[in-house]
Scaffold this motif. Sequence first.
Motif, PDB file in Angstrom:
ATOM      1  N   ARG A   1       3.226 -11.229  -5.273  1.00  0.00           N
ATOM      2  CA  ARG A   1       3.070 -10.490  -4.020  1.00  0.00           C
ATOM      3  C   ARG A   1       3.112  -8.984  -4.267  1.00  0.00           C
ATOM      4  N   THR A   2       2.279  -8.262  -3.544  1.00  0.00           N
ATOM      5  CA  THR A   2       2.138  -6.822  -3.751  1.00  0.00           C
ATOM      6  C   THR A   2       3.352  -6.067  -3.220  1.00  0.00           C
ATOM      7  N   LEU A   3       3.851  -5.128  -4.035  1.00  0.00           N
ATOM      8  CA  LEU A   3       4.929  -4.246  -3.624  1.00  0.00           C
ATOM      9  C   LEU A   3       4.337  -2.992  -2.989  1.00  0.00           C
ATOM     10  N   LEU A   4       4.994  -2.484  -1.967  1.00  0.00           N
ATOM     11  CA  LEU A   4       4.538  -1.282  -1.262  1.00  0.00           C
ATOM     12  C   LEU A   4       5.573  -0.182  -1.460  1.00  0.00           C
ATOM     13  N   PHE A   5       5.122   0.936  -2.039  1.00  0.00           N
ATOM     14  CA  PHE A   5       6.023   2.000  -2.494  1.00  0.00           C
ATOM     15  C   PHE A   5       5.995   3.191  -1.551  1.00  0.00           C
ATOM     16  N   ARG A   6       7.114   3.893  -1.487  1.00  0.00           N
ATOM     17  CA  ARG A   6       7.194   5.063  -0.630  1.00  0.00           C
ATOM     18  C   ARG A   6       6.605   6.303  -1.290  1.00  0.00           C
ATOM     19  N   ASP A   7       6.495   6.299  -2.635  1.00  0.00           N
ATOM     20  CA  ASP A   7       6.125   7.526  -3.340  1.00  0.00           C
ATOM     21  C   ASP A   7       4.946   7.263  -4.283  1.00  0.00           C
ATOM     22  N   LYS A   8       3.924   8.112  -4.203  1.00  0.00           N
ATOM     23  CA  LYS A   8       2.750   7.964  -5.056  1.00  0.00           C
ATOM     24  C   LYS A   8       3.096   8.158  -6.521  1.00  0.00           C
ATOM     25  N   ASN A   9       3.868   9.180  -6.833  1.00  0.00           N
ATOM     26  CA  ASN A   9       4.165   9.480  -8.234  1.00  0.00           C
ATOM     27  C   ASN A   9       4.929   8.343  -8.911  1.00  0.00           C
ATOM     28  N   TYR A  10       5.838   7.723  -8.172  1.00  0.00           N
ATOM     29  CA  TYR A  10       6.577   6.589  -8.742  1.00  0.00           C
ATOM     30  C   TYR A  10       5.618   5.448  -9.079  1.00  0.00           C
ATOM     31  N   LEU A  11       4.689   5.152  -8.154  1.00  0.00           N
ATOM     32  CA  LEU A  11       3.747   4.063  -8.390  1.00  0.00           C
ATOM     33  C   LEU A  11       2.841   4.369  -9.578  1.00  0.00           C
TER      34      LEU A  11
ATOM     35  N   LYS B   1      -3.070   4.922  -0.666  1.00  0.00           N
ATOM     36  CA  LYS B   1      -2.116   5.195   0.410  1.00  0.00           C
ATOM     37  C   LYS B   1      -2.652   4.530   1.670  1.00  0.00           C
ATOM     38  N   ILE B   2      -1.893   3.581   2.189  1.00  0.00           N
ATOM     39  CA  ILE B   2      -2.321   2.857   3.376  1.00  0.00           C
ATOM     40  C   ILE B   2      -1.324   3.086   4.500  1.00  0.00           C
ATOM     41  N   ALA B   3      -1.766   2.818   5.695  1.00  0.00           N
ATOM     42  CA  ALA B   3      -0.899   2.932   6.868  1.00  0.00           C
ATOM     43  C   ALA B   3      -0.857   1.600   7.586  1.00  0.00           C
ATOM     44  N   SER B   4       0.307   1.295   8.131  1.00  0.00           N
ATOM     45  CA  SER B   4       0.451   0.142   9.000  1.00  0.00           C
ATOM     46  C   SER B   4       1.372   0.582  10.124  1.00  0.00           C
ATOM     47  N   VAL B   5       2.007  -0.334  10.772  1.00  0.00           N
ATOM     48  CA  VAL B   5       2.831   0.048  11.916  1.00  0.00           C
ATOM     49  C   VAL B   5       4.136  -0.722  11.896  1.00  0.00           C
ATOM     50  N   THR B   6       5.205  -0.048  12.244  1.00  0.00           N
ATOM     51  CA  THR B   6       6.486  -0.725  12.412  1.00  0.00           C
ATOM     52  C   THR B   6       6.574  -1.272  13.823  1.00  0.00           C
TER      53      THR B   6
ATOM     54  N   PHE C   1      15.940   3.093  -2.905  1.00  0.00           N
ATOM     55  CA  PHE C   1      15.051   2.095  -3.498  1.00  0.00           C
ATOM     56  C   PHE C   1      13.595   2.518  -3.294  1.00  0.00           C
ATOM     57  N   PRO C   2      12.751   2.457  -4.346  1.00  0.00           N
ATOM     58  CA  PRO C   2      11.384   2.983  -4.238  1.00  0.00           C
ATOM     59  C   PRO C   2      10.421   2.108  -3.445  1.00  0.00           C
ATOM     60  N   VAL C   3      10.780   0.843  -3.182  1.00  0.00           N
ATOM     61  CA  VAL C   3       9.883  -0.081  -2.479  1.00  0.00           C
ATOM     62  C   VAL C   3      10.233  -0.086  -0.993  1.00  0.00           C
ATOM     63  N   ILE C   4       9.212   0.096  -0.168  1.00  0.00           N
ATOM     64  CA  ILE C   4       9.412   0.057   1.280  1.00  0.00           C
ATOM     65  C   ILE C   4       9.320  -1.366   1.813  1.00  0.00           C
ATOM     66  N   SER C   5       8.318  -2.095   1.336  1.00  0.00           N
ATOM     67  CA  SER C   5       8.098  -3.440   1.861  1.00  0.00           C
ATOM     68  C   SER C   5       7.351  -4.264   0.826  1.00  0.00           C
TER      69      SER C   5
ATOM     70  N   ALA D   1       2.537   3.843   3.048  1.00  0.00           N
ATOM     71  CA  ALA D   1       3.044   3.431   1.744  1.00  0.00           C
ATOM     72  C   ALA D   1       1.922   3.476   0.728  1.00  0.00           C
ATOM     73  N   TRP D   2       2.307   3.402  -0.552  1.00  0.00           N
ATOM     74  CA  TRP D   2       1.348   3.386  -1.659  1.00  0.00           C
ATOM     75  C   TRP D   2       1.365   2.009  -2.313  1.00  0.00           C
ATOM     76  N   ILE D   3       0.155   1.512  -2.613  1.00  0.00           N
ATOM     77  CA  ILE D   3       0.034   0.217  -3.277  1.00  0.00           C
ATOM     78  C   ILE D   3      -0.937   0.343  -4.449  1.00  0.00           C
ATOM     79  N   SER D   4      -0.811  -0.582  -5.393  1.00  0.00           N
ATOM     80  CA  SER D   4      -1.786  -0.691  -6.474  1.00  0.00           C
ATOM     81  C   SER D   4      -2.846  -1.708  -6.051  1.00  0.00           C
ATOM     82  N   ASP D   5      -4.104  -1.396  -6.345  1.00  0.00           N
ATOM     83  CA  ASP D   5      -5.161  -2.341  -5.957  1.00  0.00           C
ATOM     84  C   ASP D   5      -5.361  -3.435  -7.003  1.00  0.00           C
ATOM     85  N   ARG D   6      -4.507  -3.447  -8.032  1.00  0.00           N
ATOM     86  CA  ARG D   6      -4.575  -4.468  -9.081  1.00  0.00           C
ATOM     87  C   ARG D   6      -3.193  -5.041  -9.347  1.00  0.00           C
ATOM     88  N   ASP D   7      -3.181  -6.289  -9.787  1.00  0.00           N
ATOM     89  CA  ASP D   7      -1.925  -6.957 -10.105  1.00  0.00           C
ATOM     90  C   ASP D   7      -1.341  -6.368 -11.387  1.00  0.00           C
ATOM     91  N   PHE D   8      -0.007  -6.150 -11.412  1.00  0.00           N
ATOM     92  CA  PHE D   8       0.625  -5.565 -12.596  1.00  0.00           C
ATOM     93  C   PHE D   8       0.469  -6.470 -13.818  1.00  0.00           C
TER      94      PHE D   8
END
Length: 731
Positions: A170-180, A249-254, A209-213, A574-581
């Motif tokens: 499952r994809t991790l969603l990060f708060r910071d671009k540089n960390y990702l 960098k994607i946007a969603s809604v709380t 923690f660097p992961v938001i969701s 949040a920031w995500i990778s478009d590929r699996d680690f």
Amino acid sequence: LAYSREKASEKKEIPHSGNEGQAIAEDPKQLASLHEKSPGEGITGRHLPPTTDKTDITESSPKKAKVADAERRPLLMEGKKTLFQRVLTRPGALLNRVSQNDGNTEDVWKKVDPFTIFCVFDRKSFMGRNWVEVGASTSGPTEGWIDERQLIDWKQTLTVAFTNPAGRKRTLLFRDKNYLIDLVDSCNAVARSEALRQTIQQGAIPEDFPVISIEPATHIDIQKQFYLLPILDANEVFLASGFNVRALKIASVTLDEGDQDLIIKEENRKSLVQEAPKQAQVMTEFRAGVVFVIDSTTSMGPYIDRTREAVRQIYDKLKKADLLGQISFGLVAYRDNIDKVPKLGYVSHVYGNLRDGERPSILLEKISAVQPASVSSQGFVEDAFAGILSAIEDMNWADYDGRYLILITDAGARRGNDPLSATRMNAEQIRRLALDKGIATYCLHILSEVGKKNHESAAIQYQSLTEYPAAGSLYYPVEGGSVQEFGFVTDLLAGAFVDQVIDASKGYVAKDIANTHSDKKDSSPSDSGKDQQHPEDSGKISEIKAKTLLVGRAMQLAYLGKEKGTQAPRLFEAWISDRDFLSPDTPTVDVHVLLTKNQLSDLQQTLKTIMRAGKASMESSKGFFDELRSAAAALSRDPNEIGKSKTSRLGEQGLLGEYLDGLPYQSKVMSISDDLWSSWSIGEQQDFLDEVEAKIRLYEEYHDDVDRWIALDAGRVPGDAVYPVPLDDLP
């Protein structure tokens, strides 16, 4: 956010009372409390600019204001001539409109749903704040003003959808671009990402923690439930392994305004931990549809008979398990062009649909009528794509959660540029249409001696046709055309589908075989042990079972996501990778461009122009770009801009629409230059034009697919409806 076209959100108007207002909060978390009060402190007694720039509603009638407002158009994006500015609302956004009632002017404040899409008609500073005048439609009218801080600029109508998580993490969603980016580019990215997952699973999550969701455990099928995860920014990272990965960098809604650190909150941890879901009862309703698409030309008689026998055996197995209603079969037969050979009778014909297949006696009676043709077709290849397209479009797949199509043939398919082709499409476009409906396409290719010269080219076609996300190609050759081998593989495939339905009836979900190495773990409760019956084919058996298990799991996750009402992660940005680690060749998201009907039509016409220019240049001494220059005026483009430089790429010529500028992908069409075109052989030029022509035909299918057009403005202007076109389908 699950953005549903079927459910319009109600909006609550908040009249401004005049003097008890509070300031619009800098912190979104404060907004919730302000909705109970008037939000206009600092502007009390001073109204925002009226909603028209030509007519002041305090001096003119509302009717005149409405007429002037309707004539306005949104602001253009910087440097663009045809693209309008668009914005998305943040949680807690408030819209202000100055209205007139019985000669009295008042501010009306309206709470706007998060992620509402607006066009921008004006931008002004007022009382120390920047305000944006917005409207839902490009043709007006405007609806009012929103504080700029409560909006997100959406520069391109790019959005992502999570791919099915079967076969990957499952994809991790990060708060910071540089960390990702640091994580993606590190040599131990897999270990580090697993450590983050372990922290989430254990629940001991630190505040920094660097992961938001995290991506949902089940799949949301964007074809059935459109949701909006717009791309706000993108950065490309080139890995030492040779792969390139994009940080998006994607946007969603709380669900709660200002609630961004979702996995930090104690009440949200359980929903993000990969617990065993309570889904057994849901799985018992899982149903599957299997459609055979069979070549019924002269050479196929023994294979038609064996397919009928396979269906009979499966019905017997289902009857014993008391599951006749849980899986259904259909059959489509195809031949070839009947204009050339009328005695063939048909190009494609539905002998039994999935509804028929729910009643074995009816289906078996109908498919008993399938007989091989009495005359030969024009050449060796046949119109297999016509048969597949019929199975995709003429079958009612809506009632079936597992969707399987099995192509049975001994010959290649007519390509899209073949004058005898009914579809005018190639394997890639047919595959896309099947995947859009959630259908997995298998191919049993009978390698008979008579078709030996066609085997290699046909295999390339069918490997592309059967490519399924995460599972790879579902192409299986039958060496030597052995009827016995064909029957064995047919029974194995159909039996695997039946076993999945039997397991689902007991509450089981197909095992996740990603990163699993134990054969015992891979086994299904209904594993029938066919490996021991055919030890010489154990490699093929293992491959078929593993891939079918993966495909089945993907379909079951999509089913669970639909039945359980799964939504995209509740985060804001949040920031995500478009590929699996673990597997950088495995995409985590599909990127779509939302094109209007006018844009799709413009794109189709442009490709037709490119195709005509290419064909003309192959038949004359004029260059490709010289031909394009002659055709540019027909598209309302400036001919003087075409071919200024022999090395300029097609994407730089002003011929293709602005909506393709700056997209984060490599385009074959847009990278063409006059020099590159001239360096190609006739065959390479023709292959390029064939690909362009196939995309034109695909756009016609998109245009006619009424169920997938999305009205982002609640249907006010039909021309503003958008279609989520996958990036891979753009030229």
